[in-house]
Design a protein around this motif. Structure first.
Motif, mmCIF file in Angstrom:
data_model
loop_
_atom_site.group_PDB
_atom_site.id
_atom_site.type_symbol
_atom_site.label_atom_id
_atom_site.label_comp_id
_atom_site.label_asym_id
_atom_site.label_seq_id
_atom_site.Cartn_x
_atom_site.Cartn_y
_atom_site.Cartn_z
ATOM 1 N N THR A 64 0.827 -1.201 0.000
ATOM 2 C CA THR A 64 0.000 0.000 0.000
ATOM 3 C C THR A 64 0.865 1.256 0.000
ATOM 4 N N THR A 65 1.984 1.207 0.735
ATOM 5 C CA THR A 65 2.885 2.370 0.765
ATOM 6 C C THR A 65 3.415 2.672 -0.629
ATOM 7 N N LYS A 124 0.584 4.166 -2.669
ATOM 8 C CA LYS A 124 0.310 5.539 -2.236
ATOM 9 C C LYS A 124 1.436 6.482 -2.618
ATOM 10 N N SER A 125 2.655 5.955 -2.710
ATOM 11 C CA SER A 125 3.758 6.811 -3.155
ATOM 12 C C SER A 125 3.557 7.189 -4.620
ATOM 13 N N MET A 165 0.337 10.289 -2.259
ATOM 14 C CA MET A 165 -0.255 10.422 -0.927
ATOM 15 C C MET A 165 0.792 10.198 0.152
ATOM 16 N N TYR A 194 -7.943 5.204 -9.047
ATOM 17 C CA TYR A 194 -7.437 4.518 -7.856
ATOM 18 C C TYR A 194 -8.594 4.016 -7.000
ATOM 19 N N PRO A 208 -9.231 2.812 -3.350
ATOM 20 C CA PRO A 208 -8.583 2.666 -2.041
ATOM 21 C C PRO A 208 -9.045 1.414 -1.307
ATOM 22 N N ASP A 266 -6.413 -1.337 -4.764
ATOM 23 C CA ASP A 266 -5.856 -1.821 -3.506
ATOM 24 C C ASP A 266 -6.918 -2.707 -2.849
ATOM 25 N N GLU A 326 -8.877 10.596 1.914
ATOM 26 C CA GLU A 326 -7.946 9.780 1.129
ATOM 27 C C GLU A 326 -8.435 9.606 -0.300
ATOM 28 N N ALA A 351 -6.459 11.107 -3.844
ATOM 29 C CA ALA A 351 -6.053 10.338 -5.026
ATOM 30 C C ALA A 351 -6.586 10.971 -6.304
ATOM 31 N N ASP A 372 2.112 12.198 5.244
ATOM 32 C CA ASP A 372 1.809 10.969 4.505
ATOM 33 C C ASP A 372 0.396 10.514 4.857
#
Lengths: 266, 260
Positions: A42-43, A46-47, A51, A78, A80, A152, B74, B78, B259
């Protein structure tokens, strides 16, 4: 279309991404990003979306560096991981709101029909079940017809019918020449849809290639067994019951299974 | 940003709490007006309610709204939207929704009472304006606290502490300082200390406008002595505006480095 060069990210002392080099250039391809919990899937995603801000390395999408940029995201759809929306809005209000904020949605009606969301359009989002929320989530993500799709955990909460619809949709998108990235823990789903897999382990790319190549490498014919095989070779990051007995090499780690058991009992 | 602002406001104005807040002010104001029948007195009574309640409600709503909309934020992050647009939009939407409840809740009873023909209309307007400004300041500060703290419990704790310090404890500590250091010239200290608390600033501004020095206390007296009514009001207005700028800048600073 997406390139990651030496991407590093730590949350506090926890080094989540330890220099990821990946590129996704071929369109019309589905790549599954796999790895145990906490491996950085997920990181990484998100990168790419901007985010999470990596400390080192660079990411480009369509040759544009993503750092501190936002316009490039119009090329990405995307989905989530967790679907939670403003509870006071109805489904159709949410959809028109997102369409208002990000214009250009062309497929919303088609997706509403395919997921059977019509009866829910006037319902408040707070009153919907988890699976229905996920369908709304998928519809919101896919209604833009962008060249890059990032999912995701798309399967969470879906019933078998919706799951079939999702698989069919993903295949169609692939045939229309989109670049698709998926993370999931459901190996059957991976085997059915993915062309290749990227396996992340402890923040590094452990393996990249077709599913068959991974199976050959581990020497089993089942993807789930192959993945489990890799995880047994690298037991530290895993805390699932079938691999905890492997943690016994280190005297401190030897205590972990006992702790887990007493924790479960409590 | 305006679109996000529009939808945040819309979302909040439909929530039960906004109606509760509105209903409370309607009842309270109508009750005061009915009981005393004197606009000046009602403004003073309402001042005390507003100075405590507006920051409290704005702080609580701000922090709650931030945490409740985290997953939705979130989703927005995005999308091809600037980060600052999202957070400024949400903060302004929240502040506008709360201010609407406040203005309607106090405004409607006063209008029905006939405030437009009353000479006290400016006192009433200053009161309303201060309520709105306090709402903006405290919802912004709470939003910023939420943005800086992913741990909800910690965020809530800090937000409540902020309100407690600004609305309740500050005056006590202030008074204590004045007593302890009473042998020194304290004029500039007290002026300075007042500027650092928006609740005090608002109180002084309203009292200066009402022209009731008996109620002003030490800081108010210093304020009036230094600046007279006109300058005092101008200075407190500018300080209050600066207080709005702090969370606005803070939200931007944190949002660009965080973040999600």
């Amino acid at each position: 279309m997406i390139t990651c060069n030496n991407v590093q990210k730590a949350f506090g002392k926890n080094q989540v991404l330890q220099g990821i080099d990946l590129d996704f250039r071929e369109s019309g391809r589905i790549t599954a990003i796999l790895g145990p919990n906490g491996s950085g899937k997920t990181t990484l995603i998100k990168s790419i979306l901007g985010m999470v801000l990596p400390e080192q390395g660079s990411i480009t999408v369509n040759e544009q560096p993503v750092r501190k940029q936002w316009a490039y995201r119009s090329a990405i759809d995307y989905l989530p991981q967790i679907a939670r929306f403003p509870e006071n809005l109805t489904v159709s209000e949410l959809m028109s709101m997102i369409k208002d904020i990000r214009p250009g949605a062309s497929r919303d009606q088609e997706l509403i029909n395919r997921f059977g969301l019509k009866p829910f359009l006037r319902k408040r989002l707070g009153n919907l079940s988890g699976g229905t929320k996920q369908k709304v989530n998928i519809t919101l993500a896919m209604m833009y017809d962008s060249p890059i799709l990032i999912f995701d955990e798309p399967t969470s909460g879906l019933d078998p019918v919706a799951m079939q619809t999702l698989k069919a949709l993903i295949q169609e998108e692939k045939e229309r020449g989109k670049l698709i990235l998926v993370t999931t823990h459901i190996m059957q789903f991976v085997e059915e849809v993915a062309d290749e897999i990227v396996f992340l382990l402890e923040g590094k790319t452990y393996f990249r290639g077709p599913i068959q190549a991974l199976k050959d490498r581990v020497g089993v014919d089942d993807l789930e067994a192959a993945i489990a095989g890799i995880l047994r070779e690298h037991p530290i990051v895993v805390a699932s019951p079938d691999t905890t007995r492997r943690i016994s090499a280190n005297p401190i780690r030897r205590k972990i299974p006992g702790l887990l058991t007493s924790f479960k009992k409590a | 940003m305006w679109k996000i602002l529009k939808y945040s406001t819309y979302d909040l104005l439909r929530s039960r709490w906004a109606y509760l807040y509105l209903g409370f002010f309607l009842l309270f104001t109508a009750g005061f007006l009915y009981l005393t029948g004197d606009v000046g007195k009602v403004v003073i009574s309402l001042m005390n309610v507003i100075l405590i309640l507006c920051p409290l409600i704005a702080t609580m709503f701000g922090i709650m709204y931030h945490y409740n909309s985290r997953e939705f934020t979130e989703l927005l992050l995005a999308q091809p939207i600037r980060r600052t647009s999202i957070f400024w939009g949400q903060f302004l939407g929240l502040a506008i929704a709360l201010s609407t409840s406040l203005v309607l809740g106090i405004g409607i009873p006063f209008l029905l009472y006939g405030i437009t023909h009353d000479p006290a209309i400016w006192q009433f307007m200053i009161l309303l304006l201060n309520g709105v400004v306090l709402t903006f300041i405290f919802s912004g500060l709470a939003f910023w606290i939420g943005l800086r703290n992913d741990n909800r419990i910690r965020g809530f704790g800090l937000a409540i502490l902020l309100w407690l310090v600004m609305a309740v404890l500050y005056d006590g500590v202030f008074l204590l300082c004045l007593i302890v250091f009473r042998e020194y010239p304290l004029d500039s200290f007290s002026l300075f200390a007042t500027v650092f608390n928006p609740v005090d600033l608002s109180r002084i501004m309203i009292l200066l406008k009402l022209d009731i020095s008996a109620l002003m206390g030490y800081t108010g007296a210093v304020f009036q002595k230094f600046f007279g009514n006109g300058w005092g009001i101008l200075l407190s207005t500018l300080s209050l505006l600066a207080w709005i700028a702090i969370p606005v800048a803070g939200i931007r600073y944190t949002a660009l480095r965080k973040d999600f």
